[in-house]
Structure formats: structure tokens, C-alpha cells
Design an enzyme around this catalytic site. Sequence first.
Site, PDB file in Angstrom:
ATOM      1  N   GLU A 171      28.124  36.632  36.217  1.00  0.00           N
ATOM      2  CA  GLU A 171      27.431  37.694  36.940  1.00  0.00           C
ATOM      3  C   GLU A 171      26.044  37.977  36.360  1.00  0.00           C
ATOM      4  OE1 GLU A 171      31.439  40.032  38.514  1.00  0.00           O
ATOM      5  OE2 GLU A 171      30.135  41.036  37.071  1.00  0.00           O
ATOM      6  N   GLU A 369      36.964  35.366  39.883  1.00  0.00           N
ATOM      7  CA  GLU A 369      37.566  36.675  39.641  1.00  0.00           C
ATOM      8  C   GLU A 369      38.000  37.279  40.965  1.00  0.00           C
ATOM      9  OE1 GLU A 369      35.253  39.535  37.464  1.00  0.00           O
ATOM     10  OE2 GLU A 369      34.626  38.072  35.956  1.00  0.00           O
TER      11      GLU A 369
END
Length: 475
Positions: A171, A369
Site C-alpha cells: 500500500e 488482503e
Amino acid sequence: MSQKSITIPQDFILGAASSAWQTEGWSGKKEGQDSYMDIWYKNDRHVWHEGYGPALATDLYNRYREEVALMKQAGLTHYRTSINWSRFFTDYEKGVVDEEYARYYDNFIDEMLAAGIEPMICLEHYELPAYLFENYGGWASKKVVELFALYAEKVFERYHHKVSRWFTFNEPIVVQTRVYLDALRWPYEQNTSTWMQWNHHKNLATAKVVKLFREKGYTGSVGAILNPEVTYPRSSAPHDVKAAEMYDLFYNRVFLDPMVHGRYPQALVALLEQHGVQWDYSADELALIRDNTVDELGINLYYPHRVKAPSRAWNPQTPFHPAYYYEPFELPGRRMNKSRGWEIYPRIIYDMAMRIKNDYRNIPWFIAESGMGIENEGQFRNAEGVIQDDYRIGFISEHLYQTLLAREAGANCQGYMLWAFTDNVSPMNAFKNRYGLIEIDLQNNRARRAKKSAGWYRALRETRTLTLNIDDDWK
């Protein structure tokens, strides 16, 4: 209600993920080895839920053997985590390896391999060394890009014969968005130019690491873990559609395009110039990004993002922010995870899969995720002490189903990884929302206990069949 069954291909990843800073704690950490997350916690502890932060975390550093045994018990095929850059060196400028910490990873990786679990390693999961943040401004500096490449070189040298799946960042947009764009996290500095500089330098660092890996001739792949938000307009009206396109441009395509296509969207570059956002880049840097795109992507997906056209004029005294072009929109009647405040909409996975297939050359990718955080899970404990997390099983089932449907439709999707393997510390929310297949008991020396979902996940691995109920009745 109808029951559906779908086959899980034999080569399909069924794994789980975590990061170093959220699990290992500070055991063995030496003076001067703080990460950005550590100094945020030290400077701003009061915003972390009940004061829990990375100091002890789940104590993985001392309990990795127990953890790997539980991974095997839960049927994981793969486990993704990070190496903590701030702890891997004792000297960031010279690249002096902390042998004690490096041996921990030697042993942890060996333990996973012995258990038949493939490690997937991320080089930076918010663990920018505090030294580099304080002395160079972190990713605002080209010096940090060079030092990250040095770090990657040392990590590859040590572990390339054990690990073949590598990722530069998890991220990469998050830290600078929270700090420099929205000013929600320490040290709370709103500066859109700094935000864009961090974006660019992380793209540049990824290209440098990809180039290094290939020049060294290592076996395996280098990718990145991104968190593009599937963004839906409030309506089909042109102004709402444009709002969604703008959100996508600033938050999703700023990493997707350079990492997969080797270039920034021209529309993004033009808008940044139009709004006076200053970021330093050169033709040589753009060429490096062009020539060293990633091998694969991990995609983190939790909830949809919905926007509408802005309803008010931008305050001329407020520096430019991408929100100039959009406002958040909350869909009435949406299905919610009330603990987390996030909408539940499994279709995001299929829609993202089709986008990668159609717009991003069907690059190999996987769900890196996906998961459900719930407060006060103790209320679901049965007489034997096991948390009956049927809500998590339902959430995973629906999202995994969309993943498998997308693969059947031609998406080059390699697997599904759950966030997280154990309950762990999240930024600010700490242990408030629990995500794990494995419970961490904070009142009992962080004892581990498998939840109902762990046994269910193991059965998925063994049967290679997902069966779920779909609420599709006309009522």
C-alpha cells in the site's frame, strides 16, 4: 437462498498476510532502529486504541515457531509478511546488517519452508526507518530511494535462495496520504507536493529494485502490493462519472499505471501542473520506470469507494487536494460491517479483476488482503472457548467466490490471501478490530487460540471446494 459450489484450482494460493511491525514487537530492537510507525506511536500514543501499539504487538519475534505450527494447522499454502527495514540495518547509510535480526528471519523463513508454506516477502510495509524520516524527510528524498535500493540488494543477497516472491511496498500510497494529504496522522503536515513526491519516489524505487533483481539474475519475481479502491459514481450522470474517474486517477492510477504500463497518466501530470503541485522528476527517472515494470501485483480489497460530484466551490484559501473533484457518497441501505464502518460489497473483487484483465494487460495478480475486522469477538466464544466467527467465514466465502468467478472469466488471478493470520495491531485502531483466523489473548500473555474460521480454512485447502449460500431469493 441457494447453495453454490465452485472448485478451487490446485495451483490457487490460499494464504494469509501480516507485516513485521504489526506482529514482531520490539524484542531485540536496538537504539536508533525505530521505524516511522514506532516514532508515530511514541509521539502520539494517545490516538492508539487503549494505548496498544507496536511495542509488543503479537510478540512474533519470540513465538515464530508456534506461529508457523498454527499456519500449518490452518492449511496456509503461502504467508506474506515484511522484513522490517528499520531493524535490518544498524547503519542505513552503509548498509550494515544487524546479524541478530537477520538470523531471526533466517530461522523464521526456514521454519515456514520446513512446514511446506511458501514465504512471500515485502520490503516495506510502512517500516521506513525513523532515521531517514527525520534526516531526509523520508520518501521526499532521492537519497532515500538510493538507500532503499541498497537495502533491497542486501536482503536479496541473503534470502534469494529461500524466497522467490518479492514485493517492494505494501500500500505505497497510504502513509503520505494520511500524513501529507489529509493530515490525519503524525506529524500532521498538509502538503500536496510532498504527497506526490513520495508517490513518485516509491514508483522510482520499485523500478530500481526490479532492475537490480533482474540484473543479478535471481530466480523469481518482484511485484508490489497495491490497494486500489474500486470506485463507483453516485449516478450515471456525467458529473458523477467524472468525479469517480478523478478519484481513480489520483489514488489508483498514480501507482497502477507506472508499475504496470511504465508511465504516469498524462491527465494526472497535467492536473498536477494546473494546480501548482510541485514534484521533482527527470527524463531518466521516467525511462527507468518505463523499462522496469513489475512482474505481478498483490491487490488489497476490503470495501467499495463511492463518490459524487462536489456540491460546493473549493475554498480558494485551501491548498489543492484531489477532493477538489469529488465528494464521498454513502449509498443508502448499504450492507455494513458496523464494527469497522465499512460497506460490504463482494462484487468489488470481480470488478477489479475485470479491470486488471482489460486495462492492465491481464498481469498476474492475487488478492493480497481481504478480511473482516470485528470488535469484542469474545461475545462469540462457545463453551469450549473457541470464537464462533461465522460472520468471518461468510465474508471470506463471498469474496473468495467472486475471486474464483473472475478467474473462470479469464482474470489472471493467482490466489486469495486473508488479512490477517492472527489478530494484530492496526494503525491507531490497535487491537480494537480483530481480523485473524487465530485469536491473540491480550489478557493471557498473548496466547494463541484458533477460531472456528481456522478449521474452515483448512478444510478449503483439503477439499479444494468452496460451498456457500447465496441470498438470491425474491422475498
